[in-house]
Scaffold this motif. Structure first.
Motif, mmCIF file in Angstrom:
data_model
loop_
_atom_site.group_PDB
_atom_site.id
_atom_site.type_symbol
_atom_site.label_atom_id
_atom_site.label_comp_id
_atom_site.label_asym_id
_atom_site.label_seq_id
_atom_site.Cartn_x
_atom_site.Cartn_y
_atom_site.Cartn_z
ATOM 1 N N GLY A 243 0.801 -1.218 0.000
ATOM 2 C CA GLY A 243 0.000 0.000 0.000
ATOM 3 C C GLY A 243 0.832 1.266 0.000
ATOM 4 O O GLY A 243 0.312 2.362 -0.247
ATOM 5 N N LYS A 273 -0.757 -6.569 -3.679
ATOM 6 C CA LYS A 273 -2.198 -6.339 -3.791
ATOM 7 C C LYS A 273 -2.560 -4.862 -3.960
ATOM 8 O O LYS A 273 -3.737 -4.522 -4.021
ATOM 9 N N SER A 274 -1.542 -4.003 -4.072
ATOM 10 C CA SER A 274 -1.780 -2.575 -4.351
ATOM 11 C C SER A 274 -1.577 -2.270 -5.830
ATOM 12 O O SER A 274 -1.266 -1.136 -6.201
ATOM 13 N N ASP A 277 -3.114 0.905 -7.624
ATOM 14 C CA ASP A 277 -2.496 2.205 -7.341
ATOM 15 C C ASP A 277 -1.193 2.370 -8.127
ATOM 16 O O ASP A 277 -0.896 3.457 -8.635
ATOM 17 N N SER A 361 -4.512 -9.987 -8.401
ATOM 18 C CA SER A 361 -3.594 -8.853 -8.564
ATOM 19 C C SER A 361 -2.613 -9.103 -9.699
ATOM 20 O O SER A 361 -2.295 -8.198 -10.481
#
Length: 503
Positions: A243, A273-274, A277, A361
């Motif tokens: 994140g 899993k980011s 972004d 992802s």
């Protein structure tokens, strides 16, 4: 995909078939009746290909005459795949990558120093094309110690050519020692000297492995030098907690300040899993004009050495995982806290597989139009060495999963990610790549012909030493090296690719 406006059909036809009328010519090799795919021109037709002197000499609807011929009926014929990120420039590694459709595998993230040492284990018997960046980690180690590694596949040895008056620290000092401004200037000079040799395809910079020693001054010097040389920097970014985009933002700032072109290695492994972004930020800065590319591989697990810098601190937070999410590659065992610390202390160079991501992802990373497919193939020193399966099956797995299973990509779109996109990324720096990644007249005859109904990876985490299936024919520089799905023994058509050409 990374598209140019499609050419008018008439222009494509005239360009693609311009030499088809020369039916009297005899070619070295003819590939007949295959469904030919070229991502750049969007060509998708059943054609015959004439090959002479290692180049594509004809694309024709009419029959062609060759000294030898391949019947590719029922097969897809495409440019050979280009892997920008392979640590497996060894006989074993090349053999597995060959059956995955790779005709050019490059060691660009970790690189080598000097770069021309990358193929030494091949002993002039290269199955596929290869090359390397200038490996900054190895250059830094060479400066700090009188014993160093030339690349990931080299053992630690004497630092030949090093100034005997320099202080000699431990080889491990490369990871922790902060350099003086004098040392930084010396390394800038060494980069320029090595670049002038013409062997280095960019600069490989594994920031995350060097993060305890690298200063802002040293990083700025590397990027400023790269911009001056017009060298792409291939980067293993600083790992930050899930994140946190700090590692990517650091690279963006360095690129903006210096003007250097950058390539963000194994996006899936850093973003985890980011991924949304990361992809959004990358697209934003590309639109703004920053020269940034990225890559991914289609596996939820990553791999590294258990002694890597990322595992010196709070790696559970960094990766969002725990001890039992890690597999010791040599035995296949899931680790406990006790076994993790034992292996890290006793065998820090040993490889682990870490299950830190999920396939949702990974799929998002792989399917994004800007993402290049690259394997991050781990070093393959011998036939019985167990490693992550990505060095055996990345490209066939991509075709099987995203074209055949999910119908998420067309054949042309998937092949573009493996051929045209990596070729375009490199061609301004290394002109040889303007002749790769394409099925067009005058291009290098690095070609794959595969069965669309059978192409699939077979390597698994438990049993990685299995070649991919479905590659019926593979040509490297016009020479068949896989025929009817079998390796052609005693033939070594691979060449070293440098800034100035093939050697």
């Amino acid at each position: 995909m990374f598209r140019r406006a499609l050419l008018p059909l008439l222009i494509i036809t005239l360009h693609a078939l311009s030499s088809s009328a020369d039916s009297a010519q005899t070619y070295d090799l003819v590939i007949a009746h295959g469904r030919v795919l070229d991502p750049e021109t969007q060509l998708d037709q059943t054609l015959n290909i004439g090959i002479s002197n290692g180049k594509i000499a004809s694309l024709s609807r009419e029959p062609l005459v060759g000294k030898n011929s391949i019947d590719a009926q029922g097969l897809l014929v495409a440019p050979g795949f280009i892997d920008l990120h392979s640590h497996a420039v060894t006989p074993t590694g090349q053999r597995y990558q060959l059956f995955d459709g790779v005709t050019t595998a490059l060691e660009l993230e970790a690189g080598a120093y000097p770069a021309d040492r990358v193929g030494q284990s091949l002993d002039s018997k290269a199955l596929i094309n290869y090359g390397a960046s200038l490996g900054y980690l190895w250059l830094r180690q060479w400066r700090l110690s009188d014993r160093y590694q030339a690349s990931l596949v080299h053992p630690v040895g004497e630092a030949d050519g090093r100034n005997p008056n320099w202080e000699a620290l431990s080889p491990q000092s490369v990871f922790t020692e902060t350099l003086s401004q004098k040392h930084i200037a010396e390394l800038q000079s060494a980069i320029k000297d090595e670049w002038r040799q013409g062997h280095s395809l960019g600069i490989g910079l594994p920031i995350d492995y060097l993060k305890f020693g690298l200063s802002d001054a040293e990083l700025n010097a590397i990027f400023t030098t790269a911009a001056e040389l017009d060298a792409i920097v291939f980067i293993h970014a600083r790992r930050t907690p899930v994140g946190d985009l700090g590692g990517l933002n650091e690279l963006i700032e360095l690129a903006r300040t210096s003007g250097a072109a950058i390539h963000f290695c194994h996006l899936n492994s850093n973003a985890l899993k980011s991924i949304s972004d990361y992809l959004e930020l990358i697209e934003q800065v590309r639109v703004e004009g920053l020269d940034l590319s990225t890559e991914a591989y289609p596996y939820e697990a990553g791999s590294t050495q258990i002694g890597a810098a990322a595992f010196k601190g709070d790696w559970q937070t960094l990766y969002g995982m725990d001890f039992d999410d890690i597999v010791w590659v040599a035995t296949g065992e899931r680790l406990t806290e006790a076994s993790f610390h034992d292996y890290q202390h006793q065998t820090p160079e040993g490889y682990i597989v870490l299950f830190s991501n999920d396939m949702a992802s990974v799929d998002q990373a792989m399917l994004d139009p800007q993402t290049i497919v690259a394997s991050d193939a781990m070093p393959a020193p011998s036939d019985d060495a167990k490693v992550h399966p990505r060095g055996r099956g990345t490209f066939a797995r991509t075709l099987h999963r995203y074209v055949r299973e999910q119908n998420a990509l067309s054949w042309l779109d998937a092949i573009e990610k493996m051929t045209l996109l990596p070729a375009r990324r490199l061609e301004h720096m290394a002109p040889s790549f303007a002749r790769k990644g394409r099925i067009q007249l005058g291009m290098d005859a690095d070609i794959v012909a595969f069965d669309p109904n059978r192409v699939q990876d077979q390597a698994s985490y438990e049993d990685p030493n299995q070649p991919s299936m479905g590659m019926q024919y593979v040509l490297v520089n016009g020479t068949p090296i896989v025929q009817r799905g079998k390796l052609v023994h005693g033939v070594y058509p691979g060449l070293k690719i440098t800034l100035t050409g093939h050697r």
